[in-house]
Write a protein that holds these residues in place. Structure first.
Motif, mmCIF file in Angstrom:
data_model
loop_
_atom_site.group_PDB
_atom_site.id
_atom_site.type_symbol
_atom_site.label_atom_id
_atom_site.label_comp_id
_atom_site.label_asym_id
_atom_site.label_seq_id
_atom_site.Cartn_x
_atom_site.Cartn_y
_atom_site.Cartn_z
ATOM 1 N N ALA A 51 0.899 4.048 0.970
ATOM 2 C CA ALA A 51 1.664 4.709 1.479
ATOM 3 C C ALA A 51 2.528 4.531 3.095
ATOM 4 C CB ALA A 51 0.399 6.376 1.220
ATOM 5 N N VAL A 52 2.434 4.118 3.261
ATOM 6 C CA VAL A 52 2.563 3.345 4.275
ATOM 7 C C VAL A 52 3.515 2.745 3.703
ATOM 8 C CG1 VAL A 52 2.809 1.878 6.620
ATOM 9 C CG2 VAL A 52 1.205 3.609 5.714
ATOM 10 N N MET B 133 -9.375 -2.932 12.893
ATOM 11 C CA MET B 133 -7.618 -1.860 12.955
ATOM 12 C C MET B 133 -7.906 -1.505 14.964
ATOM 13 S SD MET B 133 -5.072 -1.247 11.483
ATOM 14 C CE MET B 133 -4.618 -3.257 12.606
ATOM 15 N N ALA B 134 -8.094 -0.883 14.349
ATOM 16 C CA ALA B 134 -8.325 -0.832 16.768
ATOM 17 C C ALA B 134 -8.253 -1.640 17.002
ATOM 18 C CB ALA B 134 -9.623 0.498 16.616
ATOM 19 N N SER C 270 -5.845 4.018 6.711
ATOM 20 C CA SER C 270 -7.177 5.093 6.997
ATOM 21 C C SER C 270 -7.843 3.176 6.719
ATOM 22 C CB SER C 270 -7.946 6.046 5.687
ATOM 23 O OG SER C 270 -7.729 4.603 4.302
ATOM 24 N N ASP C 271 -9.051 3.140 7.630
ATOM 25 C CA ASP C 271 -10.283 1.788 7.666
ATOM 26 C C ASP C 271 -10.070 1.780 5.956
ATOM 27 O OD1 ASP C 271 -11.819 0.267 8.725
ATOM 28 O OD2 ASP C 271 -13.172 0.579 7.691
ATOM 29 N N ALA C 272 -10.479 2.370 4.713
ATOM 30 C CA ALA C 272 -10.567 2.087 3.244
ATOM 31 C C ALA C 272 -9.461 1.552 2.856
ATOM 32 C CB ALA C 272 -11.169 2.904 2.905
ATOM 33 N N ASP C 273 -8.019 2.214 3.360
ATOM 34 C CA ASP C 273 -7.176 1.214 2.917
ATOM 35 C C ASP C 273 -6.196 -0.093 3.460
ATOM 36 O OD1 ASP C 273 -6.379 3.302 0.625
ATOM 37 O OD2 ASP C 273 -5.597 4.483 2.426
ATOM 38 N N PHE C 274 -7.578 0.135 4.680
ATOM 39 C CA PHE C 274 -7.107 -1.412 5.847
ATOM 40 C C PHE C 274 -7.648 -2.500 4.652
ATOM 41 C CE2 PHE C 274 -8.122 -4.297 9.628
ATOM 42 C CZ PHE C 274 -6.020 -4.987 9.309
ATOM 43 N N LYS C 275 -9.308 -2.345 4.764
ATOM 44 C CA LYS C 275 -9.938 -3.092 3.895
ATOM 45 C C LYS C 275 -10.109 -3.504 2.499
ATOM 46 C CE LYS C 275 -13.170 -3.210 7.864
ATOM 47 N NZ LYS C 275 -13.861 -2.592 8.275
ATOM 48 N N ALA C 276 -8.937 -2.173 1.874
ATOM 49 C CA ALA C 276 -8.957 -2.683 0.003
ATOM 50 C C ALA C 276 -9.054 -3.740 -0.468
ATOM 51 C CB ALA C 276 -8.362 -1.231 -0.356
ATOM 52 N N ALA D 65 1.868 -0.550 12.547
ATOM 53 C CA ALA D 65 2.188 0.106 10.807
ATOM 54 C C ALA D 65 0.670 0.249 9.730
ATOM 55 C CB ALA D 65 2.705 -0.604 9.523
ATOM 56 N N CYS D 66 0.164 -1.030 9.417
ATOM 57 C CA CYS D 66 -1.186 -1.275 9.273
ATOM 58 C C CYS D 66 -1.900 -0.639 9.985
ATOM 59 C CB CYS D 66 -1.855 -2.437 9.236
ATOM 60 S SG CYS D 66 -0.619 -3.868 8.093
ATOM 61 N N ALA D 67 -1.892 0.154 11.239
ATOM 62 C CA ALA D 67 -2.906 1.168 12.020
ATOM 63 C C ALA D 67 -2.798 2.852 10.892
ATOM 64 C CB ALA D 67 -2.406 1.012 13.158
ATOM 65 N N GLN D 68 -1.894 3.052 10.619
ATOM 66 C CA GLN D 68 -1.499 4.342 9.644
ATOM 67 C C GLN D 68 -2.724 4.428 8.364
ATOM 68 O OE1 GLN D 68 3.014 5.645 9.602
ATOM 69 N NE2 GLN D 68 3.117 3.302 10.747
#
Length: 193
Positions: free
Chosen positions: A159-160, A89-90, A38-44, A33-36
């Protein structure tokens, strides 16, 4: 440790096997789910114990590696923490999946007698501490659940949609879970007795 002299797998060892499979499935669902994002949102920066999904999920993996090394008697101790470099994330999903497979392999080899044995944990300035295998596993599973819950809550602020993570144990809960488990080569709980 060899299985020679240890009893057959009992109820507690079967429970640990179930928890290891559940752990792998829940990690897969959450990280997928987190992979959906963006990198910015993942690290926000977000409100939680660790200030981002990136830091929370990497913390979980790092601690997994530390305790799995102790359970396997790998001898790395606190070097696990020193050598750890956070994954983007990848890279996170395959790295977590590899750690989860190691934990499953360890739990698959357990008997109830083995759960009462001890392993050494390197506590740095506090020295070497002997821990019972069952207690260490219970702590490891609880640690994962604790931080996955925090990551789940942080994901709710994006948003996910956060995935359902509590459908592993009961047959009633979800047929889709069984489909995912088969695809991931994980066993449903009724097959781990």
């Amino acid at each position: 440790m060899t299985e020679a002299g240890f009893g057959r797998r009992g109820a507690l060892a079967a429970h640990c096997r179930k928890m290891a499979h559940n752990n792998a499935w829940a990690n897969w669902r959450l990280i997928t789910a987190c992979a959906q994002l963006s990198d910015a949102d993942f690290k926000a920066e977000r409100t939680s114990f660790f200030p981002s999904l990136h830091e929370t999920l990497n913390h979980n993996l790092m601690v997994d590696l530390y305790y799995i090394d102790a359970l396997e008697r790998g001898g790395l101790g606190r070097l696990v923490f020193e050598r750890f470099r956070p994954f983007d994330m990848a890279q996170l999903l395959p790295a977590q999946a590899a750690a989860d497979r190691r934990l499953i392999a360890f739990c698959d080899g357990l008997s109830d007698d083995m759960l009462a044995t001890t392993v050494t944990t390197d506590r740095g300035e506090h020295g070497q501490v002997e821990e019972r295998v069952d207690d260490l596993l219970a702590h490891l599973f609880q640690h994962q659940i604790h931080h996955r819950g925090q990551a789940h809550a942080m994901l709710a602020g994006t948003a996910v949609a956060p995935p359902q993570l509590d459908e592993y144990f009961l047959r009633y809960d979800s047929q889709q879970t069984r489909v995912e488990l088969r695809r991931l080569d994980l066993a449903p709980p009724e097959e781990l007795l």
